[in-house]
Design a protein around this motif. Sequence first.
Motif, PDB file in Angstrom:
ATOM      1  N   GLY A   1      12.373   1.861  11.947  1.00 50.58           N
ATOM      2  CA  GLY A   1      11.850   2.354  10.627  1.00 50.58           C
ATOM      3  C   GLY A   1      12.551   1.476   9.682  1.00 50.58           C
ATOM      4  N   SER A   2      12.168   1.029   8.471  1.00 45.65           N
ATOM      5  CA  SER A   2      12.966   0.230   7.566  1.00 45.65           C
ATOM      6  C   SER A   2      14.142   1.236   6.842  1.00 45.65           C
ATOM      7  CB  SER A   2      11.937  -0.459   6.537  1.00 45.65           C
ATOM      8  OG  SER A   2      11.371   0.430   5.774  1.00 45.65           O
ATOM      9  N   LYS A   3      13.765   2.595   6.856  1.00 46.57           N
ATOM     10  CA  LYS A   3      14.736   3.656   6.052  1.00 46.57           C
ATOM     11  C   LYS A   3      16.044   3.443   6.861  1.00 46.57           C
ATOM     12  CE  LYS A   3      15.055   8.352   4.960  1.00 46.57           C
ATOM     13  NZ  LYS A   3      14.465   9.687   5.032  1.00 46.57           N
TER      14      LYS A   3
ATOM     15  N   TYR B   1      12.757   4.088  -4.488  1.00 45.40           N
ATOM     16  CA  TYR B   1      12.853   4.821  -3.211  1.00 45.40           C
ATOM     17  C   TYR B   1      14.506   5.225  -3.143  1.00 45.40           C
ATOM     18  CZ  TYR B   1      12.506   5.270   1.961  1.00 45.40           C
ATOM     19  OH  TYR B   1      12.769   5.659   3.097  1.00 45.40           O
TER      20      TYR B   1
ATOM     21  N   TYR C   1      17.944   3.165  -1.265  1.00 42.25           N
ATOM     22  CA  TYR C   1      19.058   2.247  -1.839  1.00 42.25           C
ATOM     23  C   TYR C   1      20.414   2.599  -2.246  1.00 42.25           C
ATOM     24  CZ  TYR C   1      14.147   0.425  -2.097  1.00 42.25           C
ATOM     25  OH  TYR C   1      13.043   0.123  -1.990  1.00 42.25           O
TER      26      TYR C   1
ATOM     27  N   ASN D   1      11.838  -3.772  -5.092  1.00 44.03           N
ATOM     28  CA  ASN D   1      10.938  -3.340  -4.129  1.00 44.03           C
ATOM     29  C   ASN D   1       9.381  -3.502  -4.854  1.00 44.03           C
ATOM     30  OD1 ASN D   1       9.436  -0.096  -3.873  1.00 44.03           O
ATOM     31  ND2 ASN D   1       9.120  -1.818  -2.331  1.00 44.03           N
TER      32      ASN D   1
ATOM     33  N   ASN E   1       7.260   1.504  -5.018  1.00 44.37           N
ATOM     34  CA  ASN E   1       7.144   2.644  -4.988  1.00 44.37           C
ATOM     35  C   ASN E   1       8.414   3.442  -6.055  1.00 44.37           C
ATOM     36  OD1 ASN E   1       7.333   5.613  -4.256  1.00 44.37           O
ATOM     37  ND2 ASN E   1       8.469   5.174  -2.183  1.00 44.37           N
TER      38      ASN E   1
ATOM     39  N   ASP F   1      12.550  -4.942  -0.541  1.00 45.58           N
ATOM     40  CA  ASP F   1      11.864  -3.805   0.348  1.00 45.58           C
ATOM     41  C   ASP F   1      10.601  -4.436   0.360  1.00 45.58           C
ATOM     42  OD1 ASP F   1      10.704  -1.782   1.344  1.00 45.58           O
ATOM     43  OD2 ASP F   1      12.047  -0.539   0.326  1.00 45.58           O
TER      44      ASP F   1
ATOM     45  N   TYR G   1       5.220  -2.196   1.201  1.00 46.68           N
ATOM     46  CA  TYR G   1       3.936  -2.117   0.830  1.00 46.68           C
ATOM     47  C   TYR G   1       3.047  -3.283   0.685  1.00 46.68           C
ATOM     48  CZ  TYR G   1       5.395   2.734   0.070  1.00 46.68           C
ATOM     49  OH  TYR G   1       5.715   3.978   0.264  1.00 46.68           O
TER      50      TYR G   1
ATOM     51  N   SER H   1       8.005  -2.804   7.197  1.00 53.92           N
ATOM     52  CA  SER H   1       7.709  -1.649   7.906  1.00 53.92           C
ATOM     53  C   SER H   1       6.418  -1.676   8.602  1.00 53.92           C
ATOM     54  CB  SER H   1       7.885  -0.587   7.184  1.00 53.92           C
ATOM     55  OG  SER H   1       7.719   0.806   7.579  1.00 53.92           O
TER      56      SER H   1
ATOM     57  N   SER I   1       4.953   1.271   9.048  1.00 53.17           N
ATOM     58  CA  SER I   1       4.757   2.419   8.804  1.00 53.17           C
ATOM     59  C   SER I   1       3.390   2.655   7.982  1.00 53.17           C
ATOM     60  CB  SER I   1       5.854   3.291   7.880  1.00 53.17           C
ATOM     61  OG  SER I   1       6.782   3.619   8.782  1.00 53.17           O
ATOM     62  N   LYS I   2       3.386   1.992   6.700  1.00 53.61           N
ATOM     63  CA  LYS I   2       2.317   2.105   5.801  1.00 53.61           C
ATOM     64  C   LYS I   2       1.206   0.990   6.086  1.00 53.61           C
ATOM     65  CE  LYS I   2       4.988   4.951   4.076  1.00 53.61           C
ATOM     66  NZ  LYS I   2       5.540   5.477   2.839  1.00 53.61           N
TER      67      LYS I   2
ATOM     68  N   ARG J   1       8.528   5.107  13.775  1.00 51.10           N
ATOM     69  CA  ARG J   1       9.665   4.597  13.416  1.00 51.10           C
ATOM     70  C   ARG J   1       9.865   2.859  14.029  1.00 51.10           C
ATOM     71  NH1 ARG J   1       9.590   5.886   9.796  1.00 51.10           N
ATOM     72  NH2 ARG J   1      11.649   5.744   9.444  1.00 51.10           N
TER      73      ARG J   1
END
Length: 388
Positions: free
Chosen positions: A103-105, A129, A132, A175, A179, A207, A210, A238, A240-241, A249
């Motif tokens: 996951g990018s987190k 987000y 960071y 980003n 977000n 980032d 999205y 990511s 994820s989205k 992940r």
Amino acid sequence: MTRFTPADRLKQLPPYLFKEIDRLKDEVKARGVDIIDLGVGDPDLPTPRFIIQRLQEAALDPSTHRYPSYSGMNDFREAVVRWYQRRFGVTLDPEREVVTLIGSKEGIAHLPLAFNNPGDLNLVTSPAYPVYHIGTLFAGAHSHFLPLLRENHFLPDLSQVSGEVARHAKMLFFNYPNNPTGAVADFGFFIQAAEFCREHNIIAVHDAAYTEMAYDGFKPRSFLEVPGAKEVGIEFHSLSKSYNMTGWRLGFAVGQADVIAGLGKIKSNIDSGAFNAIQYAGIAALDSDQSSIRENCRILQERRDILISGLRKLGYAAVPPKATFYVWLPTPTGFTSAQFTGLLLEQAGIVTTPGNGFGAPGEGYIRLALTVDKSRLEEALDRLARLG
Ligand SMILES: Cc1ncc(COP(=O)(O)O)c(C=O)c1O
């Protein structure tokens, strides 16, 4: 019970963004209210079937059961390279310029450990987000916040960064699509950010979680499309989205080879990489015809249009986002972010996120995520209408 004192870095943490909301949510739920949750940015739509099927096959193959490689399977990194070439026209070296992430987190949180010394400074957009800033704190460094304001189209004004701050800054986190504001960056801003980072010897950290959630035919661009950007920075991405895979992940970082190597070094000492079967499923996603992304965006665009037009009819100053699944709504006059979020939850059973939870310049806004289907959005609008 024995009491243990947590490390100072935990004491430095800002309060968990959803803590107060979660408490209120439980209270309202306990009253039997049917909650409509537009809070957390977690897609309600399922992962496309072909990706799940690829995981099923790969999970049955015992060769995937062993420790993965720290930087990711070659096959996955090569799929990332093909995807970047096709999607953005950016050429990458799978050996030196790509690292697979859980996951990018995970990568965002670890990056400062590789490049910040205690006392360093990172430039961090705000609202943002939260990771960071938190990754920066964990590395013993400080954030210098760059406000994202409506009058600047929610882009940071890099000309306002003083020479002194720029000289001390190590990284710039930004980003787009953004977000929580839903803002998009024009390519001119990416060019400016690359120049700024080159001039001041700052690592550009973009980032791009999205880029695949966009509407009305708009195609967000990669920061790495800027000529020379690959020499000054990296981009996080990511699955994820893009493919509704938040629980799986899987993400990656691409760009400047030394930065990728530094992040890889931290990771090789902390985690042991992403499950290979998930990486195989990720390859299927990246190499697919991307029709699942188009279908996703069609559904989200329909939801966006229902919510925005409904809000406008009720007199809210709602602006349709060109990308992301977030609506960044100014609070009505006389309400703080927290007061308005509280009112919506208490009186309409609608969960939203207070803008100031993403940073002080987010005060005066709330974030609504398009994470429920259209009938629930219509129900939310009916409840808002009854509020008056
Ligand atoms: C801007 C942004 N970056 C990164 C992430 C993390 O995504 P993941 O760790 O699922 O790849 C999120 C998740 O909400 C996000 O909003």
